[in-house]
Structures are given as C-alpha cells and as structure tokens.
Design a protein around this motif. Structure first.
Motif, short mmCIF file in Angstrom:
data_model
loop_
_atom_site.label_atom_id
_atom_site.label_comp_id
_atom_site.label_asym_id
_atom_site.label_seq_id
_atom_site.Cartn_x
_atom_site.Cartn_y
_atom_site.Cartn_z
N THR A 94 0.86 -1.18 0.00
CA THR A 94 0.00 0.00 0.00
C THR A 94 0.90 1.24 0.00
OG1 THR A 94 -0.03 0.23 2.42
CG2 THR A 94 -1.66 -1.28 1.43
N ASP A 95 0.29 2.40 0.21
CA ASP A 95 1.08 3.63 0.32
C ASP A 95 1.82 3.71 1.64
OD1 ASP A 95 0.17 4.43 -2.16
OD2 ASP A 95 -1.48 5.64 -1.36
N GLY A 96 1.37 2.95 2.63
CA GLY A 96 2.05 2.89 3.91
C GLY A 96 3.04 1.73 3.93
N TRP A 97 3.69 1.55 5.08
CA TRP A 97 4.66 0.46 5.22
C TRP A 97 3.93 -0.82 5.62
CZ3 TRP A 97 9.02 1.41 3.05
CH2 TRP A 97 9.59 2.68 3.10
N VAL A 98 4.20 -1.89 4.90
CA VAL A 98 3.65 -3.20 5.21
C VAL A 98 4.81 -4.15 5.48
CG1 VAL A 98 2.22 -5.12 4.40
CG2 VAL A 98 1.67 -2.77 3.70
N MET A 99 4.78 -4.83 6.64
CA MET A 99 5.89 -5.72 6.99
C MET A 99 5.76 -7.06 6.30
SD MET A 99 7.40 -6.75 10.75
CE MET A 99 6.03 -7.83 11.20
N SER A 100 6.86 -7.52 5.71
CA SER A 100 6.86 -8.83 5.07
C SER A 100 7.48 -9.87 6.00
CB SER A 100 7.63 -8.78 3.75
OG SER A 100 8.97 -8.36 3.96
N THR A 101 8.63 -9.57 6.56
CA THR A 101 9.30 -10.39 7.56
C THR A 101 9.83 -9.43 8.63
OG1 THR A 101 11.35 -10.29 6.26
CG2 THR A 101 9.96 -12.23 5.95
N PRO A 102 10.23 -9.91 9.80
CA PRO A 102 10.67 -8.99 10.86
C PRO A 102 11.72 -7.99 10.37
CG PRO A 102 10.45 -11.19 11.75
CD PRO A 102 10.23 -11.32 10.27
N GLY A 103 11.40 -6.71 10.51
CA GLY A 103 12.33 -5.65 10.17
C GLY A 103 12.38 -5.26 8.71
N ILE A 104 11.60 -5.90 7.86
CA ILE A 104 11.60 -5.60 6.42
C ILE A 104 10.19 -5.18 6.00
CG2 ILE A 104 12.06 -6.43 4.09
CD1 ILE A 104 14.13 -8.29 5.23
N PHE A 105 10.10 -4.02 5.37
CA PHE A 105 8.81 -3.43 5.03
C PHE A 105 8.82 -3.02 3.56
CE2 PHE A 105 10.03 -2.63 9.36
CZ PHE A 105 8.90 -2.88 10.11
#
Length: 202
Positions: A94-105
């Motif tokens: 999205t336009d915001g931050w989405v986490m995929s794995t811990p610490g990675i967005f």
C-alpha cells in the motif's frame, strides 16, 4: 540513527530470479549495499535503517525499508538478502509500510513520497547526497556527527528528476575524495568514519 538510501534506477519491483541478480536491474548492487550498511562481524548494526528505491517500473515504484533494530534471519550474502527482498515484493503493498518479515517493510512510495515520510518522522537531523563532486565527507561527518540519512544512486547515479527532488530536501552534497567508488564501498567508509567518531567520543 544512521540511514542509507540507494536509488535502483532499473531495479525490478516484482519477484526476481535469485540466480540472476545482475540481470534484474542490478539487484546485486542493492544487495551488496544492504550487506555493507548493516553487517558487522557476527552481528548487525541495530542503529541503521536501509532504504531501497526500486524504479525498474517507473509507473509502479516500490521502496523496501530494512530496520537493523528488528531484522531477523538475514545473512550477509547477496542471495540471502535477495531472497528476503523477494518475499517483500510478493506481498500486497500500500502507500504505507507493510511488513513482510521482521524488520523488512515494503511500500508504494516514489522518491518524493519517501523523503516526505522520512522528514515527517524526524529520525534524522540532516540529509547528505553522495555525489563525486561534493565536499569532503569527513568534514561533513565531523560537523554533523550522527543521525544522518545518506542518499546515493546505483551504478547509473541519479537522473535529473530525482536529483532535483533530493536537492529540494538538502543542500549537503558530499563525496569521498579518492577514486570513483561503488555505492557499497562508500557505505563501508562512512560507517568506519562514524564508528571512529563514536569511539573517540567515549
């Protein structure tokens, strides 16, 4: 806090072949950049954030953010880093931050949106643009000390439009006054200089 942002002019914004990192918009450069920004012997710099701007599809830019404070399961080799980037590119963004794995967005941010977001968060006291004709970075670091976001391009540098955006956000153009160096080599030197300042301040 230290921040490092690299602009991948042709870096793909979709899952890519880990066996051909150079052939996917020079993703190998970005993976090396991450490794040199974050890794120390047997550990990770927890006070560092890395931003990868992927502009391989100019109509659909993506930004990957990697937080040293929270990242887990990353190894310093290009394939491991590339694999985690791939995971981020597979999720719904999205336009915001989405986490995929811990610490990675991952986010749908272009350079202008990203810098607005960073400036709004006020994590960094200043921004520095790495360009070969800039002022000596040692003088700049001694003055500013820390909480700096460093911006650099990949092997292609920055195009005119993106350079204008950067220069609208900072007047600090700095360089490592030696031979022309690769982006990841510059980060090694910057981390060394900042480490040295911190050690001498103790």
């Amino acid at each position: 806090m230290r921040g490092f942002l690299i602009i991948g002019n042709n870096a793909v914004g979709k899952p890519f072949n880990l066996n051909d990192l150079p052939g996917n918009g020079r993703m190998d450069i970005l993976c090396r950049f991450v490794a040199q920004s974050l890794f120390i012997s047997h550990g990770i710099r927890r006070d560092v954030e890395v931003y990868l701007l992927l502009l391989g599809n100019p109509n659909d830019p993506k930004t990957i953010k990697i937080s040293g404070r929270y990242v887990r399961g990353m190894r310093p080799d290009e394939r491991s880093i590339g694999g985690l980037i791939n995971k981020a590119l597979r999720i719904r963004y999205t336009d915001g931050w989405v986490m995929s794995t811990p610490g990675i967005f991952v986010s749908r941010k272009d350079l202008s949106d990203l810098l607005k977001d960073i400036c709004k968060e006020k994590k960094y006291n200043t921004i520095a643009y790495l360009r070969e004709d800039g002022k000596d970075i040692r003088d700049f670091i001694k003055k500013e000390k820390n909480d700096i976001l460093f911006i650099t391009g990949d092997h292609l540098g920055l195009n005119d439009d993106n350079e204008k955006i950067v220069l609208n956000n900072t007047e600090n153009i700095v360089a490592i006054p030696t031979l022309s160096l690769q982006a990841d080599q510059c980060i090694v030197i910057i981390n060394y200089e900042l480490d040295l300042l911190e050690k001498n301040a103790i």
